[in-house]
Design an enzyme around this catalytic site. Structure first.
Site, PDB file in Angstrom:
ATOM      1  N   ARG A   1      37.931 -30.032 -58.973  1.00 55.39           N
ATOM      2  CA  ARG A   1      38.983 -30.323 -57.992  1.00 55.39           C
ATOM      3  C   ARG A   1      38.425 -30.255 -56.575  1.00 55.39           C
ATOM      4  O   ARG A   1      38.781 -31.054 -55.712  1.00 55.39           O
ATOM      5  CB  ARG A   1      40.147 -29.342 -58.184  1.00 55.39           C
ATOM      6  CG  ARG A   1      41.388 -29.732 -57.424  1.00 55.39           C
ATOM      7  CD  ARG A   1      42.586 -28.909 -57.858  1.00 55.39           C
ATOM      8  NE  ARG A   1      42.413 -27.499 -57.548  1.00 55.39           N
ATOM      9  CZ  ARG A   1      43.277 -26.548 -57.910  1.00 55.39           C
ATOM     10  NH1 ARG A   1      44.354 -26.854 -58.616  1.00 55.39           N
ATOM     11  NH2 ARG A   1      43.064 -25.295 -57.587  1.00 55.39           N
TER      12      ARG A   1
ATOM     13  N   LYS B   1      43.132 -30.121 -52.129  1.00 55.69           N
ATOM     14  CA  LYS B   1      43.385 -28.780 -51.595  1.00 55.69           C
ATOM     15  C   LYS B   1      42.772 -28.677 -50.199  1.00 55.69           C
ATOM     16  O   LYS B   1      41.714 -28.079 -50.012  1.00 55.69           O
ATOM     17  CB  LYS B   1      42.821 -27.720 -52.551  1.00 55.69           C
ATOM     18  CG  LYS B   1      43.823 -26.606 -52.797  1.00 55.69           C
ATOM     19  CD  LYS B   1      43.410 -25.706 -53.930  1.00 55.69           C
ATOM     20  CE  LYS B   1      44.165 -24.395 -53.867  1.00 55.69           C
ATOM     21  NZ  LYS B   1      45.606 -24.505 -54.153  1.00 55.69           N
TER      22      LYS B   1
ATOM     23  N   GLU C   1      56.722 -30.600 -55.198  1.00 56.20           N
ATOM     24  CA  GLU C   1      56.316 -29.226 -55.505  1.00 56.20           C
ATOM     25  C   GLU C   1      56.722 -28.331 -54.356  1.00 56.20           C
ATOM     26  O   GLU C   1      57.470 -28.752 -53.485  1.00 56.20           O
ATOM     27  CB  GLU C   1      54.806 -29.163 -55.789  1.00 56.20           C
ATOM     28  CG  GLU C   1      53.932 -29.653 -54.650  1.00 56.20           C
ATOM     29  CD  GLU C   1      52.441 -29.405 -54.904  1.00 56.20           C
ATOM     30  OE1 GLU C   1      52.099 -28.375 -55.489  1.00 56.20           O
ATOM     31  OE2 GLU C   1      51.640 -30.248 -54.500  1.00 56.20           O
TER      32      GLU C   1
HETATM   33  C1  LIG Z   1      46.542 -24.402 -55.193  1.00 55.57           C
HETATM   34  C2  LIG Z   1      47.842 -25.106 -55.249  1.00 55.57           C
HETATM   35  C3  LIG Z   1      48.658 -25.083 -56.392  1.00 55.57           C
HETATM   36  C4  LIG Z   1      48.355 -24.238 -57.613  1.00 55.57           C
HETATM   37  O1  LIG Z   1      47.201 -24.611 -58.258  1.00 55.57           O
HETATM   38  P1  LIG Z   1      46.490 -23.631 -59.294  1.00 55.57           P
HETATM   39  O2  LIG Z   1      45.242 -24.350 -59.641  1.00 55.57           O
HETATM   40  O3  LIG Z   1      47.395 -23.481 -60.445  1.00 55.57           O
HETATM   41  O4  LIG Z   1      46.276 -22.350 -58.578  1.00 55.57           O
HETATM   42  C5  LIG Z   1      49.824 -25.829 -56.371  1.00 55.57           C
HETATM   43  N1  LIG Z   1      50.186 -26.560 -55.290  1.00 55.57           N
HETATM   44  C6  LIG Z   1      49.437 -26.583 -54.178  1.00 55.57           C
HETATM   45  C7  LIG Z   1      49.893 -27.399 -53.023  1.00 55.57           C
HETATM   46  C8  LIG Z   1      48.241 -25.875 -54.114  1.00 55.57           C
HETATM   47  O5  LIG Z   1      47.507 -25.904 -53.004  1.00 55.57           O
END
Ligand SMILES: *Cc1c(COP(=O)(O)O)cnc(C)c1O
Length: 341
Positions: free
Chosen positions: A82, A184, A220
């Protein structure tokens, strides 16, 4: 090995510097070998790309002690992949995925004294990240970058059991179509801070973001994906190109199908159908699942059948199975658990 004297149950979710962090530098088109450093501070030029144009991305995962005393982390290869996607979208040099996992392992090994013991509920949070370190004033990608991994012991996410939370439908957008919502990037968080502070001022714990184009579909929250349970016991989770692909959510989808025999739907979810679900949760590395009891849409309330006292029964099953796999009570799928020590 001597553990640090910390009150593991009550350290909270805060940054605490530990003895070592991993640091690698990218210069003249190549990454150096990288090294462990005792210096928690970063010194860089005033015009560094990260400071001027926010060229930075990060990852988050945890190391913890399993029941049989092993220190492990959960699916670090997915964080590596990722981060590679994030780097490509931000014109940053990818840190090789195998080296990423090695750097995580090295950093945890160097800080074993900070890995909380089994049963404490605490974990060692791992934060890999990268930023543009060389000066840029004209708008372009920088030439030099730093990749770092630090760790910090964090307390149990839920101090006294996972109480359902109340969230609101947010009038701000998190991510545009064809934008950066699926990576991210620090920039996605910078612009969500106003919205989350505003939510807190209004008495809500989180924001539910809708799709920016039509405001009819569920995306989300600022840092966690949604899961929903239907009346007939299906797991439904929203699909969109502007949602961050949560590793916890992908793991829960697998667990639902292969461990619990549930039907799983990964598809567009219209806000209008949310009232028909019986359970709702937010999933991410930090809490695994936070149950949602109520969603408020401009004064109109959606109350889930699971109520405000405890996690819904199916959410609980998902939670117990995934955390059971993580802690070593339940056999993990091949490749999910990376043993460190
Ligand atoms: C990091 C993150 C998540 C959760 O991801 P995980 O890999 O399960 O920790 C969900 N939404 C956003 C916007 C994120 O930055």
């Amino acid at each position: 090995m001597e553990k640090k004297e910390l009150d593991w149950g009550s350290i909270g979710f805060n940054y605490r510097p530990t003895d070592f962090r991993f640091v690698a530098n990218y210069k003249d088109g190549a990454w150096d070998e990288g090294t462990l450093s005792q210096d928690a501070n970063v010194v860089m030029n005033e015009c560094a790309g990260v400071l001027q144009y926010a060229q930075t991305c990060f990852e988050g995962l945890k190391a913890y002690t399993t029941e049989d005393g092993k220190v492990v982390c959960f699916r670090p290869d997915l964080n590596a992949a990722r981060m590679a996607d994030s780097c490509e979208r931000l014109e940053m040099p990818v840190y090789p995925e195998d080296k990423f996992v090695e750097a995580v392992v090295k950093t945890v090994k160097a800080n074993l004294a900070y890995v909380p013991p089994y049963g404490s509920g605490a974990t060692l949070y791992i934060r890999p990240y990268m930023f543009a370190s060389s000066p840029v004033i004209g708008v372009k990608a920088a030439d030099e970058y730093q990749f770092r991994v630090f760790v910090s012991p964090v307390g149990p996410y839920f101090q006294e059991g996972a109480k359902p939370i109340v969230i609101r439908v947010c009038d701000f957008d998190r991510a545009a179509p064809h934008g950066t919502g699926h990576i991210k990037a620090g920039l996605n968080y910078a612009m969500s801070l106003y919205a989350i502070s505003d939510a807190h001022r209004q008495g809500f714990e989180e924001n539910m973001y809708l799709d920016a184009a039509t405001r009819t579909k569920v995306e989300e929250t600022g840092g966690a994906n949604f899961i929903f349970i239907t009346k007939d016991g299906k797991l439904v989770t929203p699909k969109s190109d502007s949602i961050l692909p949560s590793i916890t959510r992908r793991s829960l989808m697998y667990v639902a199908e292969h461990y619990l025999g549930m039907e799983v739907e990964h598809r567009e979810v219209y806000f209008d159908e949310v009232k028909d679900f019986v359970e709702c949760g937010l999933c991410g590395t930090a809490a695994v699942i936070s149950p949602v009891g109520k969603i408020v849409d401009h004064g109109k309330e959606i109350c889930f059948a699971s109520g405000m006292e405890e996690m819904g029964p199916i959410t609980k099953k998902l939670y117990d199975t995934l955390t059971g796999i993580q802690m070593g009570h339940i056999e993990a799928p091949e490749g999910w658990i990376r043993v460190i020590d």
